[in-house]
Design an enzyme around this catalytic site. Structure first.
Site, mmCIF file in Angstrom:
data_model
loop_
_atom_site.group_PDB
_atom_site.id
_atom_site.type_symbol
_atom_site.label_atom_id
_atom_site.label_comp_id
_atom_site.label_asym_id
_atom_site.label_seq_id
_atom_site.Cartn_x
_atom_site.Cartn_y
_atom_site.Cartn_z
ATOM 1 N N GLY A 45 24.493 1.430 31.727
ATOM 2 C CA GLY A 45 25.314 1.168 30.549
ATOM 3 C C GLY A 45 25.153 -0.226 29.991
ATOM 4 C CB ILE A 62 16.325 -0.292 35.438
ATOM 5 C CG1 ILE A 62 15.138 0.540 35.955
ATOM 6 C CG2 ILE A 62 16.682 -1.402 36.425
ATOM 7 C CD1 ILE A 62 13.844 -0.236 36.073
ATOM 8 C CG LEU A 101 -1.791 1.234 1.448
ATOM 9 C CD1 LEU A 101 -2.722 1.483 0.266
ATOM 10 C CD2 LEU A 101 -2.607 1.105 2.741
ATOM 11 C CB THR A 102 3.522 2.416 2.336
ATOM 12 O OG1 THR A 102 2.719 2.053 3.453
ATOM 13 C CG2 THR A 102 4.258 3.708 2.645
ATOM 14 C CD GLN A 131 11.061 7.432 46.656
ATOM 15 O OE1 GLN A 131 11.290 8.581 46.274
ATOM 16 N NE2 GLN A 131 10.527 7.163 47.835
ATOM 17 C CB ILE A 178 6.400 -3.465 0.660
ATOM 18 C CG1 ILE A 178 5.904 -2.255 -0.158
ATOM 19 C CG2 ILE A 178 5.411 -4.604 0.627
ATOM 20 C CD1 ILE A 178 4.684 -1.560 0.431
ATOM 21 C CD GLU A 210 -0.027 -2.593 10.322
ATOM 22 O OE1 GLU A 210 -1.222 -2.369 10.070
ATOM 23 O OE2 GLU A 210 0.701 -3.291 9.596
ATOM 24 C CB THR A 212 2.062 7.991 12.715
ATOM 25 O OG1 THR A 212 0.986 8.872 12.344
ATOM 26 C CG2 THR A 212 2.940 7.716 11.499
#
Length: 388
Positions: free
Chosen positions: A345, A342, A126-127, A284, A158, A368, A370
């Site tokens: 590096g 978390i 399609l695109t 925390q 595609i 699908e 934006t």
């Protein structure tokens, strides 16, 4: 409208089977293919055959055509598990485009059934370079010539795995007058890869899903017979809309699965990594991140489950599907980013899958439809009843 979703024994078995398959057959290969930039054909074929043996291949298609016949809620659970692994390898657990159910007459034997069996692979074309989110601006044309049509134009971005056998190509076949002015009429064609004038080549390599092929398609006076029209003349978007809207919900389920995997990686790291004499999960700054990740994932799961329930019961709207895709994809971006934070590096090192998942998560807010398109769909649906 309230609903009460409890997994059946069959659904729990499906999830366990899919999870086991992913852990043993897919996880071991995702990092390798990501670095290679492609899936070796022999590996793709092996995954496909093992998926067939477990009854996972074409599980989304009706039993009447040889598929697994999963209902919407079961498919949601299936897609959620598959979402945990890179698209480049999970795509070989085939889920053919549901739009192929529009096949008729000889198309059933030539395209639909071989695709469900895994003997053929398709791409959804399609695109175009000049039409991304604005699908109605496509310029690829199919001009009638007796019983044939001549296709001229180009497609890009595609997605597929390996060289497809045929493409579902959307073309402009006319113009109709509407209250809002002229509107393009679009027709879908089934075009075989060896059709004269039809060229497919690998497109640019994306940072997300590096080994998931994206193709550029070129149509230089490609002649196809009217028997290769998928569905009805000028009704291409009618069929596409059914597939695209439902597909957004399953993309959302994929995002939830990937977010859960990222969260679990971060949780295990926080529970074992020590700094300043204690595990970092006790700080925390880390524990609150985990709490937010858990909460956002739970909210996304609840929304996706509810929207899938509506889809199964025939009451889902385009806005519902857009909300699920919007929230789940943006939630995934936040969760993978927090997981990287978390880990510090180490999260960016190639030895761990997290940096790959972080990169892969970025495209979910683009393909699908934006995030901006999803917001447009939602707000338009809200405003329409109030407009005179």
């Amino acid at each position: 409208m309230p609903f009460d979703f409890q997994q059946t024994d069959e659904q729990r078995m499906l999830v366990e089977t899919a999870r086991g398959f992913i852990e043993t057959e897919l996880y071991p290969h995702e990092r390798t293919v990501d670095k290679l930039g492609h899936v070796p054909p022999e590996l793709g074929a092996a995954i496909k055959e093992k998926a067939k043996a477990l009854g996972l291949y074409s599980a989304n298609m009706p039993e009447a055509v040889g598929g697994g016949g999963l209902d919407v809620m079961s498919q949601m659970l299936f897609e959620r598990e598959l979402g945990k692994v890179n698209w480049a390898v999970q795509k070989f657990v085939g889920r053919p485009s549901a739009i192929l159910m529009a096949c008729k007459d000889e198309q059933v034997e030539k395209y639909l059934l071989p695709t469900v069996r895994g003997d053929k692979m398709e791409v959804f074309a399609l695109t175009e370079p000049g039409s991304g989110s604005d699908a109605m601006s496509i310029s690829t044309r199919a001009e009638a010539d007796g019983d044939d049509f001549i296709i001229k134009g180009q497609k890009h971005f595609i997605s597929g795995v390996g060289l497809p056998d045929f493409a579902i190509v959307f073309t402009v076949t006319g113009v109709e007058e509407t209250k809002r002015g002229p509107r393009k009429q679009v027709t879908a064609f089934l075009v075989d890869k060896d059709t004269p004038g039809f060229t497919m080549r690998r497109g640019p390599r994306a940072v997300s899903y590096r080994a998931y092929d994206n193709y550029e398609l070129f149509f230089d006076n490609v002649r196809v017979n009217k028997r290769q029209i998928l569905g009805e003349l000028h009704k291409g978007f009618v069929h596409a809309e059914e597939w695209l809207v439902g597909g957004r919900v399953f993309i959302a389920a994929n995002c939830c699965g990937k977010a859960e995997r990222a969260m679990d990686l971060a949780l295990n790291w926080a529970a074992t990594r020590k700094q300043f004499g204690q595990t970092i999960g006790k700080f925390q700054g880390v524990s609150f991140k985990l709490a937010d990740m858990k909460t956002e994932l739970a909210a996304a799961d609840a929304l996706v489950t509810y929207v899938c329930w509506k889809l199964q019961n025939g009451s889902m709207t385009n806005g519902d599907a857009a909300m699920a895709k919007l929230y789940a994809s943006e939630m995934l971006g936040r969760v993978t980013d927090q997981a990287i934070q978390i880990f510090g590096g180490m999260g960016l090192m190639e030895e761990l899958p997290l940096e790959m998942m972080w990169r892969d998560a970025r495209i979910e807010r683009i393909w699908e439809g934006t995030s901006e398109i999803q917001r447009h769909i939602i707000s338009r649906e809200m405003l329409r009843p109030l407009e005179s």
